[in-house]
Write a protein that holds these residues in place. Structure first.
Motif, PDB file in Angstrom:
ATOM      1  N   UNK A  79       0.637  -1.344  -0.019  1.00 22.76           N
ATOM      2  CA  UNK A  79       0.139  -0.072   0.220  1.00 22.76           C
ATOM      3  C   UNK A  79       0.720   1.337   0.135  1.00 22.76           C
ATOM      4  N   UNK A  80       2.164   1.224   0.102  1.00 23.49           N
ATOM      5  CA  UNK A  80       3.049   2.353   0.261  1.00 23.49           C
ATOM      6  C   UNK A  80       3.245   2.819  -1.431  1.00 23.49           C
ATOM      7  N   UNK A  81       3.123   4.274  -1.331  1.00 22.70           N
ATOM      8  CA  UNK A  81       3.462   4.718  -2.684  1.00 22.70           C
ATOM      9  C   UNK A  81       4.831   5.096  -2.558  1.00 22.70           C
ATOM     10  N   UNK A  82       5.629   4.772  -3.703  1.00 19.72           N
ATOM     11  CA  UNK A  82       7.014   5.396  -4.082  1.00 19.72           C
ATOM     12  C   UNK A  82       7.407   5.864  -5.194  1.00 19.72           C
ATOM     13  N   UNK A  83       8.268   6.681  -5.411  1.00 14.27           N
ATOM     14  CA  UNK A  83       8.781   7.265  -6.609  1.00 14.27           C
ATOM     15  C   UNK A  83       9.932   6.471  -7.195  1.00 14.27           C
ATOM     16  N   UNK A  84       9.868   6.064  -8.464  1.00 14.26           N
ATOM     17  CA  UNK A  84      11.097   5.403  -9.099  1.00 14.26           C
ATOM     18  C   UNK A  84      11.591   6.506 -10.337  1.00 14.26           C
TER      19      UNK A  84
END
Length: 150
Positions: A91-96
């Motif tokens: 459920x964690x939103x990350x940026x790549x």
């Protein structure tokens, strides 16, 4: 061999080659697999789902804003200038970071194609104009020679 072709045959040949080129570009763009993106695999420092967890891309690859680059608020914008947002299975939103934006490259390609078309059109117009000028000079020269001989 090319000297034996008439203008009509040359124009038909060039038109067919241009049409074939456009057809190949269209077919290639539809058949190219968009899932084969090359990533730098540069994540934010505070991520917990780097190690092969399943994820879903919530925001496709797009350029970082000038503010994000200047303020260095997002770590991935410092290195790659492009980012995409992922949502981990947890459920964690990350940026790549990502290395290219498809719609920007396509837009640059079509701008280049439009510029080349305009350049070709300008060249054709200038050649026809110059041809007419030279033809008129020859006609005037022949007319002067005829007037002088009579």
């Amino acid at each position: 061999m090319i000297e034996l072709c008439t203008k009509k045959r040359m124009l038909i040949g060039i038109t067919l080659l241009g049409g074939l080129t456009i057809l190949v570009l269209i077919v290639e763009s539809h058949w190219t697999d968009n899932s084969n993106k090359l990533y730098l695999e540069n994540f934010e420092n505070n991520t917990r789902c780097i190690s092969g967890d399943e994820y879903e891309i919530t925001s496709e690859c797009h350029p970082c804003s000038a503010f994000e680059i200047a303020s260095k608020s997002i770590d991935v914008c410092i290195h790659a200038r492009y980012k995409e947002v992922l949502k981990c299975k947890s459920g964690e939103a990350i940026t790549r970071s990502c290395d290219r934006v498809a719609w920007l490259e396509e837009r640059a390609f079509w701008k280049f194609e439009a510029f080349m078309f305009l350049l070709a059109l300008t060249s054709c117009i200038s050649v026809y104009w110059r041809e007419n000028v030279l033809r008129q000079r020859i006609i005037r020269k022949v007319a002067r020679q005829l007037r002088a001989s009579v």
